[in-house]
Write a protein that holds these residues in place. Sequence first.
Motif, PDB file in Angstrom:
ATOM      1  N   ASP A 140       0.811  -1.219   0.000  1.00  0.00           N
ATOM      2  CA  ASP A 140       0.000   0.000   0.000  1.00  0.00           C
ATOM      3  C   ASP A 140       0.848   1.275   0.000  1.00  0.00           C
ATOM      4  OD1 ASP A 140      -2.358  -1.480   0.081  1.00  0.00           O
ATOM      5  OD2 ASP A 140      -2.362  -1.554   2.279  1.00  0.00           O
ATOM      6  N   ALA A 141       2.147   1.138   0.157  1.00  0.00           N
ATOM      7  CA  ALA A 141       3.018   2.313   0.251  1.00  0.00           C
ATOM      8  C   ALA A 141       3.325   2.868  -1.135  1.00  0.00           C
ATOM      9  CB  ALA A 141       4.307   1.953   0.976  1.00  0.00           C
ATOM     10  N   ASP A 186       5.817   4.001   4.516  1.00  0.00           N
ATOM     11  CA  ASP A 186       5.042   3.019   5.278  1.00  0.00           C
ATOM     12  C   ASP A 186       4.129   3.710   6.292  1.00  0.00           C
ATOM     13  OD1 ASP A 186       6.181   0.912   3.910  1.00  0.00           O
ATOM     14  OD2 ASP A 186       7.690   0.481   5.436  1.00  0.00           O
ATOM     15  N   LYS A 187       4.627   4.753   6.934  1.00  0.00           N
ATOM     16  CA  LYS A 187       3.807   5.486   7.900  1.00  0.00           C
ATOM     17  C   LYS A 187       2.624   6.161   7.211  1.00  0.00           C
ATOM     18  CE  LYS A 187       4.006   9.186  11.347  1.00  0.00           C
ATOM     19  NZ  LYS A 187       4.878  10.186  12.021  1.00  0.00           N
ATOM     20  N   ALA A 203      -0.249   3.800   6.163  1.00  0.00           N
ATOM     21  CA  ALA A 203      -1.173   3.422   7.237  1.00  0.00           C
ATOM     22  C   ALA A 203      -2.321   4.406   7.351  1.00  0.00           C
ATOM     23  CB  ALA A 203      -0.408   3.338   8.566  1.00  0.00           C
ATOM     24  N   GLU A 204      -2.121   5.615   6.824  1.00  0.00           N
ATOM     25  CA  GLU A 204      -3.169   6.646   6.823  1.00  0.00           C
ATOM     26  C   GLU A 204      -3.823   6.773   5.446  1.00  0.00           C
ATOM     27  OE1 GLU A 204      -0.991  10.068   7.943  1.00  0.00           O
ATOM     28  OE2 GLU A 204      -0.580   9.387   9.991  1.00  0.00           O
TER      29      GLU A 204
END
Length: 355
Positions: free
Chosen positions: A79-80, A315-316, A319-320
């Motif tokens: 998803d990144a 990656d962070k 997650a959003e």
Amino acid sequence: MNLVTRLLAPMVAAAALLLATGPGHALTDPGRASGTDAPLCTGADLMADLPAERQAQIAEAVAATPYAQGIRYRATRGDAVIEIVGTYHFGDPRHDPTVTAMRPLIEDAGALLVEAGPDEERRLTAALADDPSLMVDADGPTLPERMDDAEWRELSAAMAARGLPAIMVSRLRPWYVAMMLGLSPCMIEAAQSGDGGEGLDHRLIEVAEDSGTPILALEPWDTVFGIFRDLTPEEELDMIRAALPAAQLADDYAATTLEAYFRGDIWAIWEYGRLDAYDSGLPREAVDRQLQLAEARLMTERNRSWIEPLTQAADKAAAEGRPVVAAFGALHLPGETGVLRLLKRDGWTITGDRE
């Protein structure tokens, strides 16, 4: 921001091409602007009139280099998403379409990653004010004491054209002198006056600031001071000697780089500089040594250090449900040790505007 701080990041980027190049050409007409919507600083595009054999050599090298062309890429892993743009660090009106295209991406991004953000530039400005020894060697032998008379006269004249008197130059750190020689006097004047506008990096930073998108630095604020910290005294002088032949053609080298950038011929910039340096009169082994040093210190080592912060930020943000945008000098994109190849080896899928 003072002039030194304003120039340091572009100097590091320009040095990868210009520290080790020495022109084999006669001086060309400095008044000839190339392209449309000509930038403030004008010069001749030295690649435009190359003989067919030299063009073929460059084309062959480009064809063998991964991600040699284009400035827009996307890296995805799960998803990144990292939206990547290779930048040119000086102002030009032809940046406008790129800024327009990147604006919605930055507004939606979890972060904008750049080589140095506003916080890093503020820390650099403060450090230079607090510690002059970062740029000036007040205790060791002066440059005229370390160089022969002819070299010092040539260096003094070249630096005077860049607004620095000999008395000041004599105590400057050699790495800074070498990088200054790679910059066009017109670029320096434009940066000092503000007439040349902002480079693409700073324009994208302004978009992020306006939209409230966090700005993250890919490397510490003091990276520039460590790049050449462990050079021997002779290696330091070799940097200056290698940069001197091209100094009088800096306007033309700037125009050549600029035109290639807007054509998307990114690795051609490097290959042109390498082949042209062989015509400079410097020994071929000296040219190769300087190019290897520049590529290792200014590109490869920094590229490798950027993969972790790029990956962590992406990656962070994933997650959003957001991408990140990364904007850094275009010469960091191509090659086996370029950022794109390193990301691909780390499991990312790379797509771009030339694929």
